[in-house]
Scaffold this motif. Structure first.
Motif, PDB file in Angstrom:
ATOM      1  N   LEU A 269       0.839  -1.190   0.000  1.00  0.00           N
ATOM      2  CA  LEU A 269       0.000   0.000   0.000  1.00  0.00           C
ATOM      3  C   LEU A 269       0.876   1.242   0.000  1.00  0.00           C
ATOM      4  O   LEU A 269       1.888   1.301   0.709  1.00  0.00           O
ATOM      5  CB  LEU A 269      -0.901   0.014   1.245  1.00  0.00           C
ATOM      6  CG  LEU A 269      -1.776   1.248   1.481  1.00  0.00           C
ATOM      7  CD1 LEU A 269      -2.792   1.409   0.362  1.00  0.00           C
ATOM      8  CD2 LEU A 269      -2.466   1.165   2.843  1.00  0.00           C
ATOM      9  N   ALA A 270       0.513   2.226  -0.816  1.00  0.00           N
ATOM     10  CA  ALA A 270       1.178   3.528  -0.809  1.00  0.00           C
ATOM     11  C   ALA A 270       0.116   4.600  -0.615  1.00  0.00           C
ATOM     12  O   ALA A 270      -0.925   4.579  -1.279  1.00  0.00           O
ATOM     13  CB  ALA A 270       1.943   3.772  -2.104  1.00  0.00           C
ATOM     14  N   ILE A 271       0.379   5.531   0.301  1.00  0.00           N
ATOM     15  CA  ILE A 271      -0.537   6.642   0.573  1.00  0.00           C
ATOM     16  C   ILE A 271       0.127   7.917   0.083  1.00  0.00           C
ATOM     17  O   ILE A 271       1.152   8.341   0.626  1.00  0.00           O
ATOM     18  CB  ILE A 271      -0.872   6.747   2.073  1.00  0.00           C
ATOM     19  CG1 ILE A 271      -1.508   5.436   2.566  1.00  0.00           C
ATOM     20  CG2 ILE A 271      -1.804   7.924   2.326  1.00  0.00           C
ATOM     21  CD1 ILE A 271      -1.654   5.357   4.076  1.00  0.00           C
ATOM     22  N   VAL A 272      -0.431   8.504  -0.968  1.00  0.00           N
ATOM     23  CA  VAL A 272       0.097   9.734  -1.542  1.00  0.00           C
ATOM     24  C   VAL A 272      -0.800  10.878  -1.064  1.00  0.00           C
ATOM     25  O   VAL A 272      -1.985  10.914  -1.395  1.00  0.00           O
ATOM     26  CB  VAL A 272       0.123   9.685  -3.078  1.00  0.00           C
ATOM     27  CG1 VAL A 272       0.665  10.988  -3.651  1.00  0.00           C
ATOM     28  CG2 VAL A 272       0.965   8.506  -3.563  1.00  0.00           C
ATOM     29  N   SER A 273      -0.237  11.795  -0.287  1.00  0.00           N
ATOM     30  CA  SER A 273      -1.047  12.892   0.240  1.00  0.00           C
ATOM     31  C   SER A 273      -0.437  14.226  -0.152  1.00  0.00           C
ATOM     32  O   SER A 273       0.749  14.324  -0.484  1.00  0.00           O
ATOM     33  CB  SER A 273      -1.161  12.801   1.766  1.00  0.00           C
ATOM     34  OG  SER A 273       0.099  13.043   2.378  1.00  0.00           O
ATOM     35  N   GLY A 274      -1.252  15.249  -0.103  1.00  0.00           N
ATOM     36  CA  GLY A 274      -0.788  16.589  -0.446  1.00  0.00           C
ATOM     37  C   GLY A 274      -1.967  17.513  -0.636  1.00  0.00           C
ATOM     38  O   GLY A 274      -3.117  17.077  -0.788  1.00  0.00           O
ATOM     39  N   THR A 275      -1.697  18.788  -0.647  1.00  0.00           N
ATOM     40  CA  THR A 275      -2.746  19.778  -0.795  1.00  0.00           C
ATOM     41  C   THR A 275      -3.401  19.686  -2.172  1.00  0.00           C
ATOM     42  O   THR A 275      -2.863  19.059  -3.092  1.00  0.00           O
ATOM     43  CB  THR A 275      -2.180  21.190  -0.565  1.00  0.00           C
ATOM     44  OG1 THR A 275      -3.259  22.117  -0.476  1.00  0.00           O
ATOM     45  CG2 THR A 275      -1.263  21.600  -1.695  1.00  0.00           C
ATOM     46  N   GLY A 276      -4.550  20.300  -2.337  1.00  0.00           N
ATOM     47  CA  GLY A 276      -5.248  20.284  -3.616  1.00  0.00           C
ATOM     48  C   GLY A 276      -4.405  20.904  -4.726  1.00  0.00           C
ATOM     49  O   GLY A 276      -3.754  21.928  -4.521  1.00  0.00           O
ATOM     50  N   GLY A 277      -4.426  20.273  -5.905  1.00  0.00           N
ATOM     51  CA  GLY A 277      -3.720  20.825  -7.058  1.00  0.00           C
ATOM     52  C   GLY A 277      -2.237  20.546  -7.095  1.00  0.00           C
ATOM     53  O   GLY A 277      -1.532  21.041  -7.976  1.00  0.00           O
ATOM     54  N   VAL A 278      -1.732  19.706  -6.158  1.00  0.00           N
ATOM     55  CA  VAL A 278      -0.292  19.476  -6.099  1.00  0.00           C
ATOM     56  C   VAL A 278       0.156  18.350  -7.039  1.00  0.00           C
ATOM     57  O   VAL A 278       1.346  18.149  -7.250  1.00  0.00           O
ATOM     58  CB  VAL A 278       0.145  19.190  -4.639  1.00  0.00           C
ATOM     59  CG1 VAL A 278      -0.147  17.746  -4.248  1.00  0.00           C
ATOM     60  CG2 VAL A 278       1.611  19.542  -4.421  1.00  0.00           C
ATOM     61  N   GLY A 279      -0.800  17.592  -7.602  1.00  0.00           N
ATOM     62  CA  GLY A 279      -0.440  16.590  -8.613  1.00  0.00           C
ATOM     63  C   GLY A 279      -0.439  15.161  -8.128  1.00  0.00           C
ATOM     64  O   GLY A 279       0.291  14.320  -8.670  1.00  0.00           O
ATOM     65  N   GLY A 387      -3.820   6.954  10.407  1.00  0.00           N
ATOM     66  CA  GLY A 387      -4.394   5.743  10.993  1.00  0.00           C
ATOM     67  C   GLY A 387      -4.293   4.556  10.053  1.00  0.00           C
ATOM     68  O   GLY A 387      -3.971   3.433  10.467  1.00  0.00           O
ATOM     69  N   LEU A 388      -4.547   4.805   8.771  1.00  0.00           N
ATOM     70  CA  LEU A 388      -4.467   3.725   7.788  1.00  0.00           C
ATOM     71  C   LEU A 388      -3.032   3.239   7.648  1.00  0.00           C
ATOM     72  O   LEU A 388      -2.762   2.038   7.553  1.00  0.00           O
ATOM     73  CB  LEU A 388      -4.998   4.231   6.443  1.00  0.00           C
ATOM     74  CG  LEU A 388      -5.440   3.188   5.424  1.00  0.00           C
ATOM     75  CD1 LEU A 388      -6.601   2.375   5.950  1.00  0.00           C
ATOM     76  CD2 LEU A 388      -5.824   3.875   4.120  1.00  0.00           C
ATOM     77  N   GLY A 389      -2.094   4.200   7.640  1.00  0.00           N
ATOM     78  CA  GLY A 389      -0.692   3.829   7.535  1.00  0.00           C
ATOM     79  C   GLY A 389      -0.214   3.027   8.727  1.00  0.00           C
ATOM     80  O   GLY A 389       0.683   2.187   8.603  1.00  0.00           O
ATOM     81  N   ALA A 390      -0.803   3.275   9.908  1.00  0.00           N
ATOM     82  CA  ALA A 390      -0.424   2.516  11.089  1.00  0.00           C
ATOM     83  C   ALA A 390      -1.045   1.124  11.093  1.00  0.00           C
ATOM     84  O   ALA A 390      -0.533   0.198  11.729  1.00  0.00           O
ATOM     85  CB  ALA A 390      -0.858   3.277  12.341  1.00  0.00           C
ATOM     86  N   GLN A 391      -2.127   0.954  10.367  1.00  0.00           N
ATOM     87  CA  GLN A 391      -2.878  -0.302  10.375  1.00  0.00           C
ATOM     88  C   GLN A 391      -2.331  -1.317   9.376  1.00  0.00           C
ATOM     89  O   GLN A 391      -2.407  -2.520   9.584  1.00  0.00           O
ATOM     90  CB  GLN A 391      -4.346   0.010  10.047  1.00  0.00           C
ATOM     91  CG  GLN A 391      -5.320  -1.042  10.471  1.00  0.00           C
ATOM     92  CD  GLN A 391      -6.750  -0.577  10.247  1.00  0.00           C
ATOM     93  OE1 GLN A 391      -7.004   0.521   9.757  1.00  0.00           O
ATOM     94  NE2 GLN A 391      -7.701  -1.419  10.609  1.00  0.00           N
ATOM     95  N   PHE A 392      -1.764  -0.824   8.262  1.00  0.00           N
ATOM     96  CA  PHE A 392      -1.277  -1.694   7.202  1.00  0.00           C
ATOM     97  C   PHE A 392       0.172  -1.332   6.861  1.00  0.00           C
ATOM     98  O   PHE A 392       0.559  -0.158   6.992  1.00  0.00           O
ATOM     99  CB  PHE A 392      -2.129  -1.543   5.932  1.00  0.00           C
ATOM    100  CG  PHE A 392      -3.588  -1.857   6.128  1.00  0.00           C
ATOM    101  CD1 PHE A 392      -4.035  -3.162   6.073  1.00  0.00           C
ATOM    102  CD2 PHE A 392      -4.505  -0.848   6.374  1.00  0.00           C
ATOM    103  CE1 PHE A 392      -5.379  -3.455   6.243  1.00  0.00           C
ATOM    104  CE2 PHE A 392      -5.846  -1.129   6.556  1.00  0.00           C
ATOM    105  CZ  PHE A 392      -6.286  -2.437   6.489  1.00  0.00           C
ATOM    106  N   PRO A 393       0.971  -2.288   6.387  1.00  0.00           N
ATOM    107  CA  PRO A 393       2.311  -1.940   5.893  1.00  0.00           C
ATOM    108  C   PRO A 393       2.162  -1.005   4.690  1.00  0.00           C
ATOM    109  O   PRO A 393       1.567  -1.368   3.681  1.00  0.00           O
ATOM    110  CB  PRO A 393       2.904  -3.289   5.472  1.00  0.00           C
ATOM    111  CG  PRO A 393       2.055  -4.325   6.130  1.00  0.00           C
ATOM    112  CD  PRO A 393       0.696  -3.725   6.275  1.00  0.00           C
ATOM    113  N   ALA A 394       2.664   0.208   4.826  1.00  0.00           N
ATOM    114  CA  ALA A 394       2.388   1.201   3.784  1.00  0.00           C
ATOM    115  C   ALA A 394       3.563   2.143   3.594  1.00  0.00           C
ATOM    116  O   ALA A 394       4.290   2.467   4.538  1.00  0.00           O
ATOM    117  CB  ALA A 394       1.132   2.009   4.137  1.00  0.00           C
ATOM    118  N   LEU A 395       3.721   2.584   2.348  1.00  0.00           N
ATOM    119  CA  LEU A 395       4.634   3.671   2.027  1.00  0.00           C
ATOM    120  C   LEU A 395       3.866   4.986   2.163  1.00  0.00           C
ATOM    121  O   LEU A 395       2.701   5.064   1.780  1.00  0.00           O
ATOM    122  CB  LEU A 395       5.145   3.546   0.587  1.00  0.00           C
ATOM    123  CG  LEU A 395       5.866   2.254   0.199  1.00  0.00           C
ATOM    124  CD1 LEU A 395       6.088   2.224  -1.308  1.00  0.00           C
ATOM    125  CD2 LEU A 395       7.183   2.147   0.933  1.00  0.00           C
TER     126      LEU A 395
END
Length: 574
Positions: A269-279, A387-395
């Motif tokens: 799992l990979a979680i890509v986060s960022g502000t709106g419009g950042v791509g 929370g999701l990142g703590a629950q599953f092995p994730a980047l």
């Protein structure tokens, strides 16, 4: 008959699928004259050779042009640079090459190992540019060979799982053979396998009506059976590819792409986060496109509508759609939990990528995660989803605004007239947000808002110039969607910080907010999780200029009296 040596004694290859070409050891030695090329084409059509009288008819529609023919042969040999290609026979001439040196003669043998090569060859008309009754007859003779080879190549590509290759060429093939049910079956199957079931059923219906209207017939039993299986949700070897088109070039995201390369069994799992419009979406799609060969069972992509017009998508609806795409049964009346269980079973041990885009919350996305060995998932959203990142092995990949250099590259890719200084200025005024940079650069290219790059002293007022009239690309609207889930304390703090241009320490922000310090600390953490506050290089908290402008817009005059006095008394410290 004795022959003198020529410049080329190597291996010749004759191409007549498309324009006539002659190659010697791979080098193009095609004669320049039209009649010279017609001579080669006529002899290629009859590998055993042609009597002189028939050659004259093919070239001039006059069998008495023997002297003219002999002169043409001499000049063609000279143009090619060899006397070895065309040799004299008792009655006329022939090409001194084996039949497998003529491309049209090797089509069927080439198909098993190189269907893509064969389909590429067959895009042109055989003997293109060769006119006259002789060549019309030759083309008619060649037609069945070409059609058979094209069908065989498409079937071979489909059997090998290359549905993308099939869909690139099958449309042109079906235009030439509109009643061919074997071609239709290949086309419909490939569409269904990559998840375009609606299009597959539409193609069947088009053929069914054509057969009924023009031939008074129904599709054959095999095609009807294929249609019934698709309608019933049974698609053999389903390999969906639902990703939207990727940008031609993703600029300035090399490290983020490299981070996603870590997706695999240890980090599914990979979680890509960022502000709106950042791509975030552009990054996920670019990586999926780059790595698609890793996912032989396909790519599922869903926009969960977390931020945008309308309500976020319901997990139940997305699960049902995914199951149908994977040709798995969708139990009638099943709730989200039951559908999630079916989805996990359907994806177990499959080399599948699931892209869950524009996610609102952990609760929305959790039922949509695949399970077991094989599948991996990319989640994009504005929240960090700790929370999701703590629950599953994730980047965890947090996308920041682009650097000035990368932003300038994006600007110049959208407006070629910008010089380096102007492009950099535009990118900085757009706070490094790819969406804002693209909108601004296109406006400048259209002759609108030149002051973005021409006025070196201009400050603020960017959001107004980034209006597009389209909610999905209007920068202020896109950014404002991030505020919808903020509680009153966090939203007030966001507005307040729009009045402060410098990065602040956490205690300074809490003091600025006033009121209950515990509530203020919670609000700061909330803004950080939503990527509305980011850490500067000095470890202080700040927001980019466009968010600051949005916050100032929302500020209600008089909400915090004597703000200047409060700012001047802010405490320092970590």
């Amino acid at each position: 008959m004795a022959r003198t040596g020529g410049a080329h004694r190597g291996k010749f290859r004759i191409e007549v699928l498309g324009a006539v070409r002659v190659r010697a050891d791979g080098k193009d030695v095609t004669p320049p004259g039209r009649l010279q090329r017609l001579l080669v084409a006529a002899l290629a059509a009859r590998p055993g050779g042609l009597p002189a009288s028939e050659l004259c008819m093919a070239l001039w529609q006059d069998s008495s042009q023997a002297a003219r023919l002999h002169l043409l042969v001499h000049r063609t040999r000279t143009a090619i640079g060899s006397v070895d290609l065309i040799e004299r026979t008792d009655e006329g001439y022939r090409l001194a090459v084996a039949s497998d040196a003529i491309d049209v003669r090797t089509l069927e043998s080439d198909v098993p190992g190189a269907p893509a090569k064969v389909l590429e060859l067959l895009q042109g008309e055989p003997y293109a540019g060769c006119e006259g009754a002789f060549f019309e007859e030759v083309r008619a003779e060649t037609e069945s060979t070409v059609l058979g080879a094209r069908r065989c190549a498409l079937e071979r590509a489909a059997a090998g799982g290359d549905d993308e290759l099939v869909l690139r060429w099958v449309g042109a093939a079906r235009e030439k053979s509109p009643y061919d049910e074997q071609l239709a079956a290949v086309h419909i199957s490939s569409l269904a396998r990559i998840g375009r079931v609606g299009e597959a059923l539409a193609e069947y219906e088009v053929l069914r009506r054509r057969l009924a209207d023009e031939l008074g017939a129904d599709p054959g039993p095999s095609l009807q059976a294929l249609h019934l299986r698709i309608v019933s949700g049974i698609v053999e070897n389903a390999r969906p590819n639902q990703q939207p088109p990727a940008q031609p070039t993703l600029i300035g995201r090399e490290s983020a792409l490299a981070a996603l390369d870590g997706l695999g069994p240890r980090n599914p799992l990979a979680i890509v986060s960022g502000t709106g419009g950042v791509g975030k979406t552009a990054l996920a799609v670019a990586w999926a496109t780059k790595e698609r060969d890793r996912f032989r069972d396909g790519i599922l992509h869903a926009d969960l509508g977390g931020y945008g017009i309308g309500a976020p998508a319901e997990p139940q609806a997305i699960l049902a759609r995914f199951l149908r795409t994977l040709a798995s049964p969708v139990p009638h009346g099943a709730d989200t939990s039951e559908l999630a269980s079916h989805f996990r079973a359907a994806t177990d041990r499959r080399r599948l990528l699931v892209v869950l885009d524009n996610v609102r919350s952990e609760a929305q996305v959790r039922p949509l995660l695949p399970a077991g060995d094989g599948p991996v998932a990319i989640i994009t959203g504005r929240e960090q989803m700790l929370g999701l990142g703590a629950q599953f092995p994730a980047l965890s990949v947090q996308l920041m605004p682009l650097s000035p250099d990368a932003g300038a590259q994006v600007a110049r890719s959208q407006c070629a007239s910008l010089d380096e200084v102007a492009a950099r200025r535009l990118a900085e005024r757009c706070a490094g947000l790819p969406l804002a940079i693209a909108v601004a650069a296109r406006a400048v290219a259209a002759g609108v808002h030149r002051e973005i790059v021409d006025d070196a002293d201009r400050a603020g007022g960017m959001l107004e110039m980034l209006e597009t009239g389209d909610a999905a690309s209007d920068v202020a609207t896109v950014l404002s969607w991030s505020l919808e889930d903020l509680d009153p304390v966090a939203r007030r703090m966001f507005r307040l910080l729009g009045l402060v241009s410098e990065p602040l320490t956490r205690p300074a922000i809490i003091a600025l907010a006033g009121g209950d310090p515990a509530a203020a600390r919670t609000a700061v953490r909330r803004l950080e999780r939503a990527n509305l506050l980011i850490r500067s290089t000095a470890g202080r908290l700040t927001m980019h200029d466009l968010l600051r402008e949005l916050a100032a817009r929302e500020w209600l005059a008089g909400e915090v009296p004597a703000i200047a006095e409060v700012v001047t008394t802010l405490p320092e410290g970590p």
